[in-house]
Design a protein around this motif. Structure first.
Motif, mmCIF file in Angstrom:
data_model
loop_
_atom_site.group_PDB
_atom_site.id
_atom_site.type_symbol
_atom_site.label_atom_id
_atom_site.label_comp_id
_atom_site.label_asym_id
_atom_site.label_seq_id
_atom_site.Cartn_x
_atom_site.Cartn_y
_atom_site.Cartn_z
ATOM 1 N N GLU A 81 -71.281 43.548 30.770
ATOM 2 C CA GLU A 81 -70.336 44.415 30.074
ATOM 3 C C GLU A 81 -70.077 45.653 30.920
ATOM 4 O OE1 GLU A 81 -72.770 45.593 26.879
ATOM 5 O OE2 GLU A 81 -73.185 43.542 26.205
ATOM 6 N N THR A 84 -69.745 36.520 28.498
ATOM 7 C CA THR A 84 -71.006 35.793 28.581
ATOM 8 C C THR A 84 -70.949 34.851 29.782
ATOM 9 O OG1 THR A 84 -70.151 34.092 27.108
ATOM 10 C CG2 THR A 84 -71.412 35.871 26.102
ATOM 11 N N ASP A 126 -74.958 38.073 29.321
ATOM 12 C CA ASP A 126 -73.602 38.615 29.379
ATOM 13 C C ASP A 126 -73.584 39.853 30.255
ATOM 14 O OD1 ASP A 126 -74.365 40.840 27.837
ATOM 15 O OD2 ASP A 126 -72.527 40.791 26.666
ATOM 16 N N THR A 173 -73.644 46.755 32.353
ATOM 17 C CA THR A 173 -74.874 46.307 31.708
ATOM 18 C C THR A 173 -74.948 44.790 31.777
ATOM 19 O OG1 THR A 173 -74.783 48.156 30.165
ATOM 20 C CG2 THR A 173 -76.224 46.325 29.574
ATOM 21 N N GLY A 182 -65.966 49.458 27.477
ATOM 22 C CA GLY A 182 -65.993 49.248 26.036
ATOM 23 C C GLY A 182 -65.165 48.074 25.581
ATOM 24 N N THR A 238 -74.931 52.557 36.960
ATOM 25 C CA THR A 238 -73.954 53.593 36.616
ATOM 26 C C THR A 238 -72.916 53.774 37.715
ATOM 27 O OG1 THR A 238 -75.514 55.215 37.499
ATOM 28 C CG2 THR A 238 -75.501 54.887 35.108
ATOM 29 N N VAL A 239 -71.706 54.075 37.283
ATOM 30 C CA VAL A 239 -70.590 54.334 38.205
ATOM 31 C C VAL A 239 -69.731 55.439 37.614
ATOM 32 C CG1 VAL A 239 -70.493 52.003 39.179
ATOM 33 C CG2 VAL A 239 -69.198 52.528 37.106
ATOM 34 N N ASP A 296 -82.264 44.132 29.498
ATOM 35 C CA ASP A 296 -80.999 44.406 30.162
ATOM 36 C C ASP A 296 -81.220 45.326 31.343
ATOM 37 O OD1 ASP A 296 -80.390 47.355 29.493
ATOM 38 O OD2 ASP A 296 -80.882 46.507 27.543
ATOM 39 N N PHE A 347 -80.110 36.809 27.660
ATOM 40 C CA PHE A 347 -80.212 36.306 26.287
ATOM 41 C C PHE A 347 -81.095 35.065 26.197
ATOM 42 C CE2 PHE A 347 -75.826 38.260 25.396
ATOM 43 C CZ PHE A 347 -76.378 39.384 24.813
ATOM 44 N N ASN A 383 -69.396 49.506 29.991
ATOM 45 C CA ASN A 383 -69.375 50.438 28.861
ATOM 46 C C ASN A 383 -69.302 51.867 29.372
ATOM 47 O OD1 ASN A 383 -69.726 48.447 26.779
ATOM 48 N ND2 ASN A 383 -71.862 48.268 27.423
ATOM 49 N N ASN A 384 -68.986 52.784 28.458
ATOM 50 C CA ASN A 384 -69.002 54.205 28.803
ATOM 51 C C ASN A 384 -70.351 54.786 28.387
ATOM 52 O OD1 ASN A 384 -68.266 57.231 27.540
ATOM 53 N ND2 ASN A 384 -67.572 56.809 29.606
ATOM 54 N N LEU A 385 -71.083 55.352 29.366
ATOM 55 C CA LEU A 385 -72.392 55.933 29.057
ATOM 56 C C LEU A 385 -72.222 57.304 28.415
ATOM 57 C CD1 LEU A 385 -75.435 55.374 29.334
ATOM 58 C CD2 LEU A 385 -75.366 56.604 31.498
ATOM 59 N N SER A 400 -66.023 42.430 28.664
ATOM 60 C CA SER A 400 -67.365 41.869 28.764
ATOM 61 C C SER A 400 -67.217 40.355 28.805
ATOM 62 C CB SER A 400 -68.230 42.281 27.567
ATOM 63 O OG SER A 400 -67.740 41.693 26.382
ATOM 64 N N ASN A 406 -77.168 41.641 30.294
ATOM 65 C CA ASN A 406 -78.163 41.243 29.298
ATOM 66 C C ASN A 406 -78.678 39.848 29.596
ATOM 67 O OD1 ASN A 406 -78.227 43.361 27.090
ATOM 68 N ND2 ASN A 406 -76.028 43.007 27.260
ATOM 69 N N THR A 461 -78.950 48.251 33.882
ATOM 70 C CA THR A 461 -77.712 49.019 33.934
ATOM 71 C C THR A 461 -77.467 49.571 35.330
ATOM 72 O OG1 THR A 461 -78.902 50.994 33.239
ATOM 73 C CG2 THR A 461 -77.853 49.706 31.509
ATOM 74 N N VAL A 499 -75.413 60.364 39.415
ATOM 75 C CA VAL A 499 -74.594 59.207 39.797
ATOM 76 C C VAL A 499 -73.821 59.563 41.056
ATOM 77 C CG1 VAL A 499 -72.728 57.660 39.093
ATOM 78 C CG2 VAL A 499 -74.369 58.481 37.391
ATOM 79 N N ASN A 549 -73.895 57.206 24.886
ATOM 80 C CA ASN A 549 -73.453 56.092 24.054
ATOM 81 C C ASN A 549 -74.397 54.921 24.285
ATOM 82 O OD1 ASN A 549 -71.061 57.443 23.177
ATOM 83 N ND2 ASN A 549 -70.163 57.012 25.174
ATOM 84 N N ARG A 564 -71.690 43.414 19.356
ATOM 85 C CA ARG A 564 -72.301 44.598 19.945
ATOM 86 C C ARG A 564 -71.738 45.826 19.231
ATOM 87 N NH1 ARG A 564 -69.453 45.350 24.189
ATOM 88 N NH2 ARG A 564 -70.286 43.557 25.245
#
Lengths: 179, 470
Positions: free
Chosen positions: A31, A152, A29, A43, A147, A95-96, A91, A47, A33-35, A150, A45, A93, B167, B51, B94
């Motif tokens: 996704e 699959t 998948d 991200t 968040g 960053t942006v 996984d 599986f 997300n907020n780091l 995402s 993954n 990652t 970044v 996070n 998740r």
């Protein structure tokens, strides 16, 4: 004697190769997300393998090679992330800035190997198209939301030679019956 | 055909039985077991900031409010609430949470993550295994290179971070008043070119009128910020060929802070002053502490050489029984590139002392090598008229397998050994004090002043380095 029961049987046998195994299986998948404040992260993954959570069907270790993410911003600017090979159960990652608005992100990779064993209901050997491609689009609105968005992605199956032979034989028989 | 009558009661019982067979039944108080992935994503982060998400399968159906999910981290015994719970596929979900700020680590430390909670309808669940999470210490700037510049200069400065998350498009740097970064106004934060999560390059412009001294370097990436105190030094008195250190001493002689203010150019001399002055400083191998003395320490910024003749004319500060330990010495080039704050005390274990005064005996000059991690320490003690009262010309001829020292043209020491350093080196000039090499410091003898008239390096007939400090 009516030919109908025979014909029905042949049709069933002909279609069997296409229905005996899933046409695609989930292998990972992606996704957004907020780091932390100011930074989002894509991200991906994998599986497959022993870390497939006992849920996803690919039991063998499969590596995503030539993994590339291509993210398109709202002004059509394209960010490309050439990522390292992604092994099973892990996984990666990218960053942006969280200020960037993305309309989509396209994942492309090559499955290695492309033939693997399935578990969890789908059993047997699965022969996949080694080319993996998936486009993550906003679930709502115009831009991907950290968040929230995402998806699959699946490996697409290709028929085995024996299955193709059975399909061809069935089609020939059907054609003879119809004459 | 035999008629089969419909009997509703047995059919209903059969239906209920089938329902029990199909649906998983969990007795009250026994949680549904969830299988977690082996590690969280990302695998490492910073407490109170990052996070992270843990993925698991086997979650019960229905809505799971994030507030209903507790994340437990061991061995800290710290818990956190989930910030979101998202369904990936089927029973796979998740769980995202922020690494609790209560966790404080001095080095990267692995924690195990487990979860427990209830659905909105009260079905409880708990993980049957744990997921790994590495908590990193707070990020730091480990160095900038070069670590200093002259007023009016425009130079790229490499920034190296530790546990940082640089970044592109987010990370900005601030070098302090009078210094512009990436085209931003001087004194404000400006954009940098990010080479990786721990590496960036700042293009800086130093105002021609900006004052000498150390400036803090602050790098900000969203909510993540780190500062290298006094990490960049503006020096108008030295040519760009030299770095004036701003750091503590060395474990073997740790009585003073080295500050750029004790380095100047005056009367056509490089002047290194050592004085009774309280100051606080640190270095890569010494914790922050306050000392009673300050002194000066310069190093070649970029130039290094393999073989040739190094020559300088100098008069050392201190004097008999002063506790002074002046030295002009060379170290292996491997330290020079990573030397912004003087992190160079043991450079591949290769050192040549061109001229060094030990035990405050200013009538003798130590000429020595320390190579192979101090296993080979050949050298001589050469006599000279009081080196604290007289200028002398010190010379060292470095050839493959050979070193020849001279004072005022007279050969004072020769070493012919296979272990004579055979890799490029660079020169340093300093005034340490006290310790086993300097002896007790006599405060009444302070301040001390070391004067260096010029430094020259030749290879054959070619002058490859020269600074006459004009």
């Amino acid at each position: 004697m009516s030919r109908t029961p025979w014909l029905l049987g042949v049709v069933v046998l002909t279609l069997l190769p296409a229905t005996s195994m899933a046409s695609s299986v989930t292998v990972g998948d992606i996704e957004l997300n907020n780091l932390f404040a100011g930074v989002n992260v894509f991200t991906v993954n994998n599986f497959t393998g022993s870390n497939n959570l006992g849920f996803f069907p690919v039991a063998d270790d499969v590596v995503f090679t030539d993994l590339v993410l291509t993210a398109t911003e709202s002004d059509s600017t394209v960010l490309t992330f050439n990522l390292a090979d992604l092994g099973p159960g892990s996984d990666t990652t990218s960053t942006v800035s969280d200020a960037l608005l993305f309309t989509q992100v396209v994942l492309s990779a090559t499955l290695s190997p492309a033939t693997f064993t399935l578990t969890n209901g789908d059993s047997g050997t699965f022969v996949a198209n080694p080319v993996l491609s998936f486009t993550l689009l906003p679930s709502s609105g115009s831009f991907l939301v950290a968040g929230t968005d995402s998806g699959t992605f699946d490996a697409q199956g290709v028929p085995e030679p024996s299955q193709l032979a059975l399909l061809g034989l069935g089609l020939i028989v059907i054609a003879r019956f119809r004459r | 055909m035999k008629h089969i009558s419909y009997r509703p009661i047995p059919a209903l019982l059969l239906g209920v039985l089938l329902l029990f067979l199909v649906l998983p039944i969990h007795p009250a108080g026994v949680p549904v077991l969830v299988t977690l992935s082996s590690s969280v994503s990302p695998t490492a982060g910073q407490a109170g900031l990052t996070n992270v998400s843990v993925t698991g399968s086997g979650f019960p159906s229905g809505t799971i409010p994030p507030a209903n999910v507790t994340v437990n981290l061991q061995p800290a015994g710290v818990t956190a609430s989930a910030t979101s719970v998202a369904t990936i596929s089927g029973t796979v979900r998740r769980v995202t949470f922020q690494i609790p700020a209560a966790i404080v680590v001095a080095s990267p430390t692995t924690y195990t993550v487990s979860i427990s909670g209830t659905t909105a309808t009260g079905t409880s669940f708990a993980s049957s295994n744990t997921s790994a999470l590495v908590v990193n210490p707070s990020p730091t700037i480990s160095g900038v290179n070069p670590s200093g510049g002259n007023p009016g200069q425009t130079i790229p400065v490499a920034i190296t971070g530790l546990y940082t998350t640089f970044v592109q498009g987010v990370t900005v740097a601030n070098f302090g008043a009078g210094i512009s970064v990436g085209g931003a106004a001087a004194g404000t934060s400006g954009p940098v070119a990010v080479n990786g999560p721990n590496s960036a390059t700042a293009q800086i412009v130093i105002d021609p009128a900006e004052a000498d001294g150390p400036y803090n370097v602050t790098v900000t990436t969203g909510a993540q910020q780190e500062t290298l105190s006094g990490g960049f030094v503006i020096s108008s008195v030295l040519s760009n060929q030299w770095i004036a250190f701003n750091r503590a001493g060395a474990p073997s002689s740790n009585l003073q802070c080295f500050t750029p203010n004790n380095v100047s150019v005056s009367g056509s001399n490089l002047v290194i002053t050592t004085q009774l002055q309280s100051a606080t400083c640190s270095s890569f191998d010494l914790s922050t502490a306050t000392f009673n003395y300050t002194s000066g320490y310069v190093s070649m910024r970029n130039f290094n050489f393999l073989y040739g003749t190094v020559e300088f004319r100098a008069q050392f500060g201190g004097g008999a029984n002063s506790g002074a330990w002046p030295a002009v010495w060379m170290e292996d080039v491997s330290c020079q590139a990573s030397d912004p704050t003087g992190t160079d005390n043991s450079c591949n274990g290769q050192e040549i002392d061109v001229a060094e005064i030990l035990h405050s005996d200013f009538s003798h000059v130590n000429q020595q090598i320390h190579v192979n991690n101090f296993n080979n320490n050949d050298g001589c003690t050469a006599a000279a008229t009081d080196t604290s009262q007289n200028f002398h010309v010190y010379q060292m001829v470095w050839s493959p397998g050979s070193l020849v020292w001279k004072i005022d043209g007279t050969t004072t020491c020769t070493i012919t050994q296979s272990y004579v350093p055979n890799a490029a080196m660079y020169l340093k000039i300093d005034m340490f004090m006290g310790g086993s090499a300097g002896g007790p410091v006599n405060n009444a003898s302070l301040p001390w002043t070391t004067l260096v008239d010029y430094v020259k390096v030749t290879q054959g007939s070619t002058v490859v380095f020269f600074d006459d400090f004009h």
